[in-house]
Write a protein that holds these residues in place. Structure first.
Motif, PDB file in Angstrom:
ATOM      1  N   GLY A   4       0.806  -1.196   0.017  1.00  0.00           N
ATOM      2  CA  GLY A   4      -0.005  -0.059  -0.149  1.00  0.00           C
ATOM      3  C   GLY A   4       0.820   1.314  -0.198  1.00  0.00           C
ATOM      4  N   VAL A   6       2.410   4.455  -1.342  1.00  0.00           N
ATOM      5  CA  VAL A   6       2.488   5.513  -2.228  1.00  0.00           C
ATOM      6  C   VAL A   6       3.353   6.492  -2.252  1.00  0.00           C
ATOM      7  N   SER A   7       3.882   7.026  -0.954  1.00  0.00           N
ATOM      8  CA  SER A   7       4.946   7.897  -0.792  1.00  0.00           C
ATOM      9  C   SER A   7       5.621   8.015   0.461  1.00  0.00           C
ATOM     10  N   GLN A  21       8.640  10.526  -3.796  1.00  0.00           N
ATOM     11  CA  GLN A  21       7.939   9.401  -4.431  1.00  0.00           C
ATOM     12  C   GLN A  21       9.123   8.089  -4.167  1.00  0.00           C
ATOM     13  N   SER A  49       6.172   7.082   5.786  1.00  0.00           N
ATOM     14  CA  SER A  49       5.576   6.555   4.728  1.00  0.00           C
ATOM     15  C   SER A  49       4.042   6.802   4.717  1.00  0.00           C
ATOM     16  N   ASN A  51       0.111   5.889   2.820  1.00  0.00           N
ATOM     17  CA  ASN A  51      -0.708   5.001   1.933  1.00  0.00           C
ATOM     18  C   ASN A  51      -1.549   6.011   0.991  1.00  0.00           C
ATOM     19  N   ALA A  52      -2.219   5.225   0.164  1.00  0.00           N
ATOM     20  CA  ALA A  52      -3.203   6.136  -0.923  1.00  0.00           C
ATOM     21  C   ALA A  52      -4.150   6.897  -0.298  1.00  0.00           C
ATOM     22  N   ALA A  53      -4.341   6.678   0.837  1.00  0.00           N
ATOM     23  CA  ALA A  53      -5.517   7.520   1.675  1.00  0.00           C
ATOM     24  C   ALA A  53      -4.762   8.737   2.261  1.00  0.00           C
ATOM     25  N   GLY A  54      -3.575   9.021   2.067  1.00  0.00           N
ATOM     26  CA  GLY A  54      -2.610   9.663   2.665  1.00  0.00           C
ATOM     27  C   GLY A  54      -2.434   9.726   4.218  1.00  0.00           C
ATOM     28  N   THR A  57       1.882   5.674   7.637  1.00  0.00           N
ATOM     29  CA  THR A  57       1.678   4.124   7.986  1.00  0.00           C
ATOM     30  C   THR A  57       2.979   3.758   8.844  1.00  0.00           C
TER      31      THR A  57
END
Length: 78
Positions: A4, A6-7, A21, A49, A51-54, A57
């Protein structure tokens, strides 16, 4: 690689959040330049780090002693 992911992001000395990124291998790196009027600097770093929901994590905090007068310099990937 973290599921998961994303960034990544980081902030230096409680400054603004800077997104980074991840590369194809799931890692990322950044560079910091010591202010011109300093040869030594304590770098306080918060890195995370997201996840896609911002949502963050994983968050870590660390400090580095940066000495521009040292002969050897290193890079640390997150």
């Amino acid at each position: 690689m973290q599921p998961g992911l994303v960034s990544y992001g980081y902030s230096v000395d409680s400054g603004p959040a800077v997104p980074v990124q991840p590369g194809a291998d799931g890692t990322a790196a950044f560079e910091f330049t010591v202010p011109a009027d300093r040869t030594q600097y304590v770098l306080r770093l918060e890195a995370w780090s997201a996840n896609a929901a911002g949502l963050r994590t994983d968050t870590s905090y660390t400090a580095y002693w940066v000495d521009e007068t040292a002969a050897a310099r290193g890079t640390k990937a997150v």
